[in-house]
Design a protein around this motif. Structure first.
Motif, mmCIF file in Angstrom:
data_model
loop_
_atom_site.group_PDB
_atom_site.id
_atom_site.type_symbol
_atom_site.label_atom_id
_atom_site.label_comp_id
_atom_site.label_asym_id
_atom_site.label_seq_id
_atom_site.Cartn_x
_atom_site.Cartn_y
_atom_site.Cartn_z
ATOM 1 N N ASP A 81 0.805 -1.220 0.000
ATOM 2 C CA ASP A 81 0.000 0.000 0.000
ATOM 3 C C ASP A 81 0.839 1.271 0.000
ATOM 4 O O ASP A 81 0.303 2.369 0.156
ATOM 5 C CB ASP A 81 -0.925 0.016 1.221
ATOM 6 C CG ASP A 81 -1.892 -1.145 1.230
ATOM 7 O OD1 ASP A 81 -2.206 -1.647 0.138
ATOM 8 O OD2 ASP A 81 -2.327 -1.549 2.331
ATOM 9 N N SER A 84 -0.121 3.977 -2.838
ATOM 10 C CA SER A 84 -1.393 4.671 -2.599
ATOM 11 C C SER A 84 -1.316 5.560 -1.357
ATOM 12 O O SER A 84 -1.876 6.655 -1.338
ATOM 13 C CB SER A 84 -2.531 3.657 -2.469
ATOM 14 O OG SER A 84 -2.306 2.816 -1.358
ATOM 15 N N THR A 88 -1.884 9.610 -1.359
ATOM 16 C CA THR A 88 -2.837 10.235 -0.440
ATOM 17 C C THR A 88 -2.156 11.273 0.430
ATOM 18 O O THR A 88 -2.694 12.359 0.647
ATOM 19 C CB THR A 88 -3.490 9.160 0.448
ATOM 20 O OG1 THR A 88 -4.106 8.187 -0.387
ATOM 21 C CG2 THR A 88 -4.525 9.769 1.365
#
Length: 139
Positions: A81, A84, A88
């Motif tokens: 992750d 991502s 973000t």
């Protein structure tokens, strides 16, 4: 001519007592509600170096623990992750500096894998956080 008061008036100690109570209540509130420094979700002991530099509180810090655990801006994440979470955290703010705080005992291949993942996510500038040679780590 002498004037006498009719009845006892408030003494100085009685007038200042409410102020002292309020000050102590505020002190207790700020001691309980305040936070002296942010606590990292992963315990990291960075390697020592002669470089200097300071992290701005607005900068993005990526933690790499000795066991390969990752955290972005104080939130633990899975290795898959990372791209991502980086997207973000940056959210179009390309002027925000990105720091990698890797543990000195972490495998170099894990650090390189994190750097490659950051490069593939579009990050072109990364700074490595280290502890000064001559003093204890400030974190």
């Amino acid at each position: 001519m002498r004037f006498d008061r009719s009845g006892p008036g408030p003494r100085d100690e009685e007038r200042i007592l409410p102020l002292i109570n309020v000050v102590f209540l505020l002190l207790i509130f700020f001691m309980l509600a305040g936070q002296l420094s942010a606590v990292d979700p992963i315990v990291v002991e960075p390697p020592r170096s002669a470089g200097t530099g300071a992290v701005d509180p607005r900068d993005l810090v990526i933690l790499l623990g000795p066991d390969g655990a990752l955290a972005v801006d104080g939130t633990a994440i899975a290795a898959d992750d990372l791209a991502s979470a980086l997207a973000t955290a940056l959210a179009g703010d390309t002027a925000r500096s990105v720091w990698l705080k890797a543990d000195g005992g972490a495998e170099s291949l894990e650090a390189i894998a994190v750097m490659e993942a950051l490069r593939s996510a579009g990050l072109d500038r990364l700074q490595l956080l280290t502890a000064p040679l001559d003093e204890a780590a400030p974190w």
